[in-house]
Design a protein around this motif. Structure first.
Motif, PDB file in Angstrom:
ATOM      1  N   LEU A 118       0.852  -1.184   0.000  1.00  0.00           N
ATOM      2  CA  LEU A 118       0.000   0.000   0.000  1.00  0.00           C
ATOM      3  C   LEU A 118       0.894   1.243   0.000  1.00  0.00           C
ATOM      4  O   LEU A 118       2.068   1.179   0.409  1.00  0.00           O
ATOM      5  N   ASP A 119       0.346   2.379  -0.402  1.00  0.00           N
ATOM      6  CA  ASP A 119       1.112   3.626  -0.344  1.00  0.00           C
ATOM      7  C   ASP A 119       1.602   3.891   1.078  1.00  0.00           C
ATOM      8  O   ASP A 119       2.739   4.321   1.282  1.00  0.00           O
ATOM      9  N   ARG A 120       0.750   3.610   2.065  1.00  0.00           N
ATOM     10  CA  ARG A 120       1.155   3.777   3.465  1.00  0.00           C
ATOM     11  C   ARG A 120       2.369   2.906   3.780  1.00  0.00           C
ATOM     12  O   ARG A 120       3.290   3.322   4.489  1.00  0.00           O
ATOM     13  N   GLY A 121       2.375   1.675   3.260  1.00  0.00           N
ATOM     14  CA  GLY A 121       3.502   0.776   3.481  1.00  0.00           C
ATOM     15  C   GLY A 121       4.785   1.309   2.874  1.00  0.00           C
ATOM     16  O   GLY A 121       5.853   1.262   3.498  1.00  0.00           O
ATOM     17  N   ILE A 122       4.689   1.820   1.661  1.00  0.00           N
ATOM     18  CA  ILE A 122       5.869   2.392   0.993  1.00  0.00           C
ATOM     19  C   ILE A 122       6.390   3.574   1.803  1.00  0.00           C
ATOM     20  O   ILE A 122       7.593   3.688   2.056  1.00  0.00           O
ATOM     21  N   ASN A 123       5.489   4.440   2.239  1.00  0.00           N
ATOM     22  CA  ASN A 123       5.897   5.612   3.021  1.00  0.00           C
ATOM     23  C   ASN A 123       6.519   5.218   4.356  1.00  0.00           C
ATOM     24  O   ASN A 123       7.531   5.799   4.773  1.00  0.00           O
ATOM     25  N   ASP A 124       5.940   4.222   5.038  1.00  0.00           N
ATOM     26  CA  ASP A 124       6.504   3.754   6.314  1.00  0.00           C
ATOM     27  C   ASP A 124       7.886   3.141   6.117  1.00  0.00           C
ATOM     28  O   ASP A 124       8.804   3.387   6.912  1.00  0.00           O
ATOM     29  N   ALA A 125       8.046   2.346   5.073  1.00  0.00           N
ATOM     30  CA  ALA A 125       9.357   1.724   4.798  1.00  0.00           C
ATOM     31  C   ALA A 125      10.406   2.796   4.508  1.00  0.00           C
ATOM     32  O   ALA A 125      11.555   2.692   4.968  1.00  0.00           O
ATOM     33  N   LYS A 126      10.026   3.812   3.775  1.00  0.00           N
ATOM     34  CA  LYS A 126      10.967   4.908   3.490  1.00  0.00           C
ATOM     35  C   LYS A 126      11.316   5.664   4.768  1.00  0.00           C
ATOM     36  O   LYS A 126      12.482   6.008   4.990  1.00  0.00           O
ATOM     37  N   LEU A 127      10.328   5.896   5.613  1.00  0.00           N
ATOM     38  CA  LEU A 127      10.553   6.594   6.873  1.00  0.00           C
ATOM     39  C   LEU A 127      11.529   5.817   7.765  1.00  0.00           C
ATOM     40  O   LEU A 127      12.506   6.376   8.276  1.00  0.00           O
ATOM     41  N   VAL A 128      11.279   4.533   7.939  1.00  0.00           N
ATOM     42  CA  VAL A 128      12.145   3.701   8.789  1.00  0.00           C
ATOM     43  C   VAL A 128      13.532   3.560   8.166  1.00  0.00           C
ATOM     44  O   VAL A 128      14.550   3.694   8.853  1.00  0.00           O
ATOM     45  N   SER A 129      13.604   3.307   6.862  1.00  0.00           N
ATOM     46  CA  SER A 129      14.910   3.113   6.222  1.00  0.00           C
ATOM     47  C   SER A 129      15.749   4.385   6.255  1.00  0.00           C
ATOM     48  O   SER A 129      16.964   4.325   6.445  1.00  0.00           O
ATOM     49  N   ASN A 130      15.122   5.538   6.080  1.00  0.00           N
ATOM     50  CA  ASN A 130      15.874   6.792   6.120  1.00  0.00           C
ATOM     51  C   ASN A 130      16.357   7.128   7.524  1.00  0.00           C
ATOM     52  O   ASN A 130      17.409   7.745   7.681  1.00  0.00           O
ATOM     53  N   THR A 131      15.621   6.716   8.535  1.00  0.00           N
ATOM     54  CA  THR A 131      16.094   6.879   9.919  1.00  0.00           C
ATOM     55  C   THR A 131      17.221   5.895  10.198  1.00  0.00           C
ATOM     56  O   THR A 131      18.257   6.250  10.765  1.00  0.00           O
ATOM     57  N   PHE A 132      17.019   4.651   9.766  1.00  0.00           N
ATOM     58  CA  PHE A 132      18.003   3.588  10.019  1.00  0.00           C
ATOM     59  C   PHE A 132      19.351   3.885   9.360  1.00  0.00           C
ATOM     60  O   PHE A 132      20.400   3.593   9.936  1.00  0.00           O
ATOM     61  N   LYS A 133      19.338   4.494   8.174  1.00  0.00           N
ATOM     62  CA  LYS A 133      20.609   4.737   7.470  1.00  0.00           C
ATOM     63  C   LYS A 133      21.521   5.683   8.242  1.00  0.00           C
ATOM     64  O   LYS A 133      22.729   5.672   8.041  1.00  0.00           O
ATOM     65  N   ASN A 134      20.954   6.501   9.127  1.00  0.00           N
ATOM     66  CA  ASN A 134      21.761   7.442   9.902  1.00  0.00           C
ATOM     67  C   ASN A 134      22.343   6.833  11.175  1.00  0.00           C
ATOM     68  O   ASN A 134      23.050   7.509  11.907  1.00  0.00           O
ATOM     69  N   LEU A 135      22.030   5.569  11.424  1.00  0.00           N
ATOM     70  CA  LEU A 135      22.573   4.874  12.595  1.00  0.00           C
ATOM     71  C   LEU A 135      23.837   4.144  12.182  1.00  0.00           C
ATOM     72  O   LEU A 135      24.184   4.056  11.012  1.00  0.00           O
ATOM     73  N   ASN A 136      24.517   3.578  13.132  1.00  0.00           N
ATOM     74  CA  ASN A 136      25.818   2.965  12.846  1.00  0.00           C
ATOM     75  C   ASN A 136      25.733   1.466  12.599  1.00  0.00           C
ATOM     76  O   ASN A 136      26.588   0.712  13.058  1.00  0.00           O
ATOM     77  N   TYR A 137      24.705   1.019  11.893  1.00  0.00           N
ATOM     78  CA  TYR A 137      24.565  -0.396  11.566  1.00  0.00           C
ATOM     79  C   TYR A 137      24.856  -0.570  10.084  1.00  0.00           C
ATOM     80  O   TYR A 137      24.214   0.051   9.246  1.00  0.00           O
ATOM     81  N   LYS A 138      25.804  -1.423   9.769  1.00  0.00           N
ATOM     82  CA  LYS A 138      26.193  -1.650   8.386  1.00  0.00           C
ATOM     83  C   LYS A 138      26.103  -3.146   8.071  1.00  0.00           C
ATOM     84  O   LYS A 138      26.989  -3.915   8.413  1.00  0.00           O
ATOM     85  N   PRO A 139      25.005  -3.569   7.418  1.00  0.00           N
ATOM     86  CA  PRO A 139      24.898  -4.995   7.102  1.00  0.00           C
ATOM     87  C   PRO A 139      25.966  -5.441   6.107  1.00  0.00           C
ATOM     88  O   PRO A 139      26.360  -4.682   5.219  1.00  0.00           O
TER      89      PRO A 139
END
Length: 161
Positions: free
Chosen positions: A26-47
């Motif tokens: 859903l559009d909501r799902g896409i927006n939530d995934a972008k929100l979480v991923s953009n927050t996560f990228k600023n943390l110090n976790y590198k898969p």
């Protein structure tokens, strides 16, 4: 030390006339995934590696994170065994990973993810929501020897709204 980053696929639609494996986001799902991923990228976790269920909703979510993290395609995999709801196949996938991988990021489905984080993490989570992310650290050098770990970080879309 091994670090496991688990992400539940984003909110998907039940309205389309497709098999479960092919349900879109859903559009909501896409927006939530972008929100979480953009927050996560600023943390110090590198898969080191990203592995996703091959179900459309999971692989689309994984690709949103992959883009946000600027993650290389050659370390990104789709795996049908992660199209798992009980958690047995999820555990098998994790335990079969190469010990050269120290930080593993997986995209999958519930009930498998919530069950896993409550069995192997030290923080009870009632339900890992769609686009929810949980990081667990394990005091081991071998994925095969996985035992109870420490829940290091939890990030849900509702935390960012």
């Amino acid at each position: 030390m091994k670090k496991l980053i688990l992400v539940r696929h984003a909110k998907s639609s039940w309205k389309e006339n497709v098999i479960d494996h092919e349900r879109p986001l859903l559009d909501r799902g896409i927006n939530d995934a972008k929100l979480v991923s953009n927050t996560f990228k600023n943390l110090n976790y590198k898969p080191d590696v990203i592995i996703s269920s091959d179900a459309f909703r999971a692989k689309y979510t994984a690709r949103i994170f992959k883009e946000a993290l600027n993650f290389p395609e050659n370390k990104f995999q789709l795996l049908h065994d992660l199209y798992d709801f009980s958690g047995e196949l999820l555990l098998n996938v994790i335990k079969s990973c190469s010990d050269e991988i120290n930080t593993l990021m997986l995209f999958g489905h519930n009930h498998a993810l919530t069950s896993f984080v409550n069995t192997y993490g030290d923080k009870h989570i009632d339900n890992v929501p769609t686009s929810g992310l949980v990081v667990i650290n394990f005091n081991t050098n071998h994925w095969q020897d996985l035992s109870k770990g420490i829940t290091d970080y939890v990030l849900f879309p509702r935390d960012l709204k």
